[in-house]
Design an enzyme around this catalytic site. Sequence first.
Site, PDB file in Angstrom:
ATOM      1  N   HIS A   1       0.812  -1.209   0.000  1.00  0.00           N
ATOM      2  CA  HIS A   1       0.000   0.000   0.000  1.00  0.00           C
ATOM      3  C   HIS A   1       0.849   1.266   0.000  1.00  0.00           C
ATOM      4  O   HIS A   1       0.318   2.376  -0.183  1.00  0.00           O
ATOM      5  CB  HIS A   1      -0.928   0.010   1.220  1.00  0.00           C
TER       6      HIS A   1
ATOM      7  N   ASP B   1      -2.398   3.235  -4.195  1.00  0.00           N
ATOM      8  CA  ASP B   1      -3.651   3.124  -3.452  1.00  0.00           C
ATOM      9  C   ASP B   1      -4.539   2.073  -4.103  1.00  0.00           C
ATOM     10  O   ASP B   1      -4.194   1.485  -5.141  1.00  0.00           O
ATOM     11  CB  ASP B   1      -4.353   4.483  -3.403  1.00  0.00           C
TER      12      ASP B   1
END
Length: 497
Positions: free
Chosen positions: A468, A472
């Site tokens: 992450h 995104d």
Amino acid sequence: MAQVFEFRLPDLGEGLTEAEIVRWLVKVGDVVVVDQPVVEVETAKAMVEVPCPYQGVVTARFGEEGTELPVGAPLLTVAVGAPADDGAESSGNVLVGYGTSAAPARRRRVRPAQPGARPTDGASRAVDSVAAAAPLPAAAGPAPATRAAAPPAGAQGSAAPTPAASATAVAALDHRADGHRHPDGPIPVISPLVRRLARDNGLDLRQLTGSGPDGLILRADVEDALRAAAARGGATRTTAVAAASAVRAGSAPAAPAPVPAAAGAATTSGTRIPLKGVRGAVADKLSRSRREIPDATCWVDADATELMRARTAMNAAGGSKIALLALLARICTAALARFPELNSTVDVEAREIVRLDQVHLGFAAQTERGLVVPVVRDAHARDAESLTAEFARLTEAARAGTLTPGELTGGTFTLNNYGVFGVDGSTPIINHPEAAMLGVGRIVPKPWVHEGELAVRQVVQLSLTFDHRVCDGGTAGGFLRYVADCVEQPAVLLRTL
């Protein structure tokens, strides 16, 4: 006059510090030539054959099959018929698996011991097999002036020298015939692993009597001391060591005791399996991935009917057969071209995301020695036929245990086809230091709404685990949706071919 050269376990690269002897390829007394493989070892990454840099007669081997040796530990000694000052007896190649690893500038000749001389550094402390196999003198005396050029009788077999670090050989010399050690002198231990085992469990090796030659402390001696400590419950470790020494000396009966459990845990019976070799490397890498990478997973079901039909049509047209994994790999490389964020790595120290130009595609392969991830170099520049051939070559090498460290490292993205195990889905752990992994489940007939009607279609579940930090959910979802679209409509790939 023959000279005896000592060949040590070379630096295997990739940060590897030890290897396990799997199979000896030569025996004591065999004649070897330069670059001839002499032993097969398994590292944390692969199984490789180690070639010898010398030509001559093998006079000793250090270590039995199954023994772990640290880098730099003696492997064998070779009696070379005549000294060659110009280094002609060694090739000087530096890559394990492709030639001998000791460069000429780093090779060190084992010189004859001088009378009354004592070793002063780690290199000169090495003891050749002929001297190690002979009993130590009862009193200090002059050392032999020259080394023997041939192995002693019985050196191959039970009299073969045990693997030991150079410092161990010196420690053995300090051990007198009466069995006593100097209180401040070194302790003869068969390997650094045994010394570490004792240190981690708080054992005082000076109070332990070794059962090996000349009082050499073996792993079994330390394990006996640990069992004795567990059997006595609240007894101190020092008392347990003394009791184990008495058992070794024959002054007390040996009582069976369970192997001690970890501190603070209840003692239970069971089988202990060392985390070493490939399994140990996998454990370390997965643990590091979980510690360092904040991962997330998304998944989608896709209708793979058209992809399966396309593959059938390709293979019916003649030529080499196209593997389904190769088509999935081609889809991955096309998706990474659209979403390069997922073909990257994170430089933690610099706090930077490094987007990579080439796609080196790793794929998970299950072998008898555990899970390995071979890497297809420049997968983005290969077509389906080339990918199929490379997958087949690397898979065969993985099963045979002949993958080189270079073929197991450097991946930028991993494709994990866990559908071969008959499962539909998974949340894979990212192969550190990569940023993402695509998982593919089994392709099975399922009810599916196709063109407005319910039909039986070939359905597959796709999952993407991603770092992450590099992107995104929108980017990850876009990548996975594009992969699913290509699976459902292979013609979509024509846009990027």
